[in-house]
Every structure is written in C-alpha cells, then in structure tokens.
Design an enzyme around this catalytic site. Structure first.
Site, mmCIF file in Angstrom:
data_model
loop_
_atom_site.group_PDB
_atom_site.id
_atom_site.type_symbol
_atom_site.label_atom_id
_atom_site.label_comp_id
_atom_site.label_asym_id
_atom_site.label_seq_id
_atom_site.Cartn_x
_atom_site.Cartn_y
_atom_site.Cartn_z
ATOM 1 N N SER A 35 0.954 -1.992 -5.341
ATOM 2 C CA SER A 35 1.455 -2.469 -6.525
ATOM 3 C C SER A 35 2.259 -3.588 -6.301
ATOM 4 O O SER A 35 2.463 -3.946 -5.272
ATOM 5 C CB SER A 35 2.705 -1.462 -6.946
ATOM 6 O OG SER A 35 3.727 -1.887 -7.643
ATOM 7 N N TYR A 67 10.200 3.895 -5.762
ATOM 8 C CA TYR A 67 8.564 3.604 -6.100
ATOM 9 C C TYR A 67 8.107 2.572 -5.332
ATOM 10 O O TYR A 67 7.231 2.577 -4.453
ATOM 11 C CB TYR A 67 8.410 3.462 -7.459
ATOM 12 C CG TYR A 67 7.015 3.045 -7.925
ATOM 13 C CD1 TYR A 67 5.842 3.761 -7.478
ATOM 14 C CD2 TYR A 67 6.693 1.762 -8.177
ATOM 15 C CE1 TYR A 67 4.530 3.460 -7.704
ATOM 16 C CE2 TYR A 67 5.418 1.425 -8.512
ATOM 17 C CZ TYR A 67 4.167 2.369 -8.240
ATOM 18 O OH TYR A 67 3.056 1.915 -8.516
ATOM 19 N N LYS A 120 5.233 2.165 -1.976
ATOM 20 C CA LYS A 120 4.090 1.133 -1.893
ATOM 21 C C LYS A 120 4.142 0.335 -0.557
ATOM 22 O O LYS A 120 3.327 0.185 0.261
ATOM 23 C CB LYS A 120 4.145 0.500 -3.094
ATOM 24 C CG LYS A 120 3.515 1.343 -4.218
ATOM 25 C CD LYS A 120 2.326 2.151 -4.000
ATOM 26 C CE LYS A 120 2.027 3.321 -5.078
ATOM 27 N NZ LYS A 120 0.735 3.875 -4.903
#
Length: 340
Positions: free
Chosen positions: A125, A150, A154
C-alpha cells in the site's frame, strides 16, 4: 499453471481472480469470509465461465494453512491479499490489525518456505510512505513512520518478506497501490463491504441509494487546494491487470531483484470533493454530506509516480475518474436490485 489467491473473494482479490482466469490460469481461492460473501464465487463464474476452487480458511490458523499447502504443492505462485485494510478501523482496533495481518502473512510465508514455492506477490500500500514529501511519490521515497496500524502492518510485512528472501530463494513483488475504486463492467462483482463501509466509494454509493443518511467528509483544513484530502484513485480492473502482469514477470523470471516494489496508481491526485462532484456528474444525483473533524491516520495528499511499472511491466491505467465512479454506481444499483 495454478495460482493461489488469498483473500480472493474480497474487492481487489475477486477482480484479480477474474483477470487470472481470463488469461488461462487455474485459480484457487482462500478467504475467511470476514469481509466478503461466498456469493462472489458465482459472480466470478458469471464473468469467466469458470468456477474457481474455494476454501474457507482462517490464515491465522497455522495448521489449517499447512494442511492446505500439503494438498497443493504444485502452486506456481501465490498472491496474498488476505488482510484487514481500513486506516480508520486500524486506529480503533490496532491489535486486530496486527494479529490478522501479521499472523496470516507469516503462516503463508512459512508454508511457502516449507514446500519450496518461490513466487510471491504481496498486496502492499502507498501507506508505507507515510506523508510523502515530494509529489508524485516514487518507489525511492523514504519509508517514514507509518501514520496508522494498517500502514505499519504493510511496512513491516514488506520487511518480513525482504528478511525471508535473505535465507530462502523467494522471488517477490510488492505492489504498493493507491486507492482502488470502481467495479467490473459486467456488474457481477464490485466492492461489497459487510456492515458500515470504511472506504469512501461504497459510503458515497450507499448514501446515493438512501442506506446512509449522509456522507461524512473528514476535515476541510488540509494543505490541499480545497482543504479536503487528495488521493490517487485507480480502477480495480486496471489494478487486477497489474497483478497479472507482476505474477507473469515472476513466473517468466524477468525480475532482476529477489524483492521488487512497484507503485500502482493513476498518477494524478483528486480531492474528496472533486471525487464527490465526479460521482454527482455521472449519477445525476446530489449527495448529502457534512464536513466533520479530521480522522486520525489520514495523510494530506498522496499520488503516485508510475514510471517504473509502466517501463518494467508495460502496465498503464486505462480508466478515467468518471469511468471509475460510473462503474461503482452501476454495481451499487445492480447489487441493490438483486437484494430486493
């Protein structure tokens, strides 16, 4: 050739399964159905004429993962989507994100190492860049502290893959994509979050059909032309094509490095208000919205430099913003009609 797609009934996963099947690959899907419906299998079949093999497995359960791989030692490669994926939700539920995103990745990589499967495509991402200093963002942008759990999953996920590649001949591509939206032109698959959506587009379309009273726009005091966050939106069908090209790049052993990162985006930034006005233009509707407080974890602006993926993989986006929103609106209307 047989490809495993984890999280293959989700939004991006299902479109990638379609693209793989249309290229002649045999696809096996693993999904735990925590944010997807088994009905998506039939949507994939309606488009391609082929029903993919589906296993409902929680990838946090290591024994279940190894039991699956024991039956599928002939996999040519693995595309790993399975993860919790909303910035806002990760701020509220950090431990859920760390458990789900790390355990599932580690268990899949452990199985790859054990069974000698070397081709791996990681759904990464643009959040790994934090707030980029220079726009557009290139793959050489320094990796800063993540602004959300989040984004951190990643970042660390990429580091885990790099570390494994030092001791195992893994061949991996990290696709750092920006903001996937839209739906398949057939209307058979699209973005169908369970419960209240965390992503912008399904919230807009659900507001348009009257499920949500109004759209909340988080903040209008960002350092952007109209004060709302600016993002790079990519059509999910274009994104699926990038995954197929990246997997073929690995299978054909064209990669120069064991682990290689590519940005996937349109290369242009649009504000939340610009996106909303585009939706109103293609739908002919006015959307009720309110400006509310900023949401923790959001960066001001982010859009991609896609020179590398265009040069190396021969990929480029084909859809305009209006195309993306028209397909999302078509999907919302069709899915509501089917449910009524």
């Amino acid at each position: 050739m047989k490809i495993l797609v984890t999280g293959g009934l989700g939004f991006i996963g299902s479109h990638t399964v379609v693209a793989l099947q249309q290229k002649g690959y045999e696809v096996v899907i693993i999904d735990d159905l925590s944010n997807a419906s088994v009905d998506v299998v039939q949507g994939i079949k309606a488009i391609t004429g082929v029903q993919p093999t589906f296993y409902q497995i929680d990838l946090r359960e290591k024994q279940a993962v190894f039991d699956f791989f024991e039956q599928h030692t002939d996999l040519a490669g693995v595309i790993h989507f399975a993860a919790s994926k909303a910035v806002g939700e990760s701020m509220a539920k950090p431990l859920l994100y760390y458990e789900n995103n790390f355990f599932s990745l580690i268990n899949v990589l452990s199985a790859l190492q054990h069974y000698g499967i070397k081709k791996f495509l990681f759904s990464s991402s643009c959040t790994v860049y934090g707030q980029g200093e220079v726009m557009p963002i290139t793959e050489e942008e320094s990796i800063k502290s993540a602004l959300s759990p989040y984004g951190n999953t990643k970042q660390v996920g990429e580091e885990i893959i790099v570390d494994l590649a030092k001791v195992f001949p893994l061949q991996a591509v990290l696709l750092r994509y920006f903001n996937p939206i839209g739906a398949h032109e057939s209307g058979h698959i699209g973005e169908s979050p369970l419960g209240v959506p965390y992503n912008l587009i399904p919230y807009i379309t659900q507001t348009a059909v009257g499920i949500r009273e109004y759209l909340s726009i988080y903040g209008q005091d960002y350092d952007t032309p109209d004060g709302t966050c600016v993002r790079d939106y990519i059509h999910v069908v274009d994104l699926a094509d990038a995954h197929v090209r990246a997997m073929e790049y690995l299978i054909q052993e064209k990669n120069q490095q064991q682990v290689e990162a590519f940005n996937v985006g349109n290369g242009q930034g649009y504000s939340v208000l610009e996106l909303l006005h585009s939706f109103e233009r293609v739908s002919g509707l006015k959307i009720n919205y309110k400006i509310v407080e900023r949401r923790p974890g959001d960066v001001d602006k982010a859009w991609a430099n896609t020179d590398k993926i265009q040069r190396v993989l021969g990929w480029k986006p084909t859809k305009t913003l209006d195309d993306m929103l028209a397909s999302a609106w078509k999907w919302e209307q069709k899915s509501r009609n089917n449910n009524n």
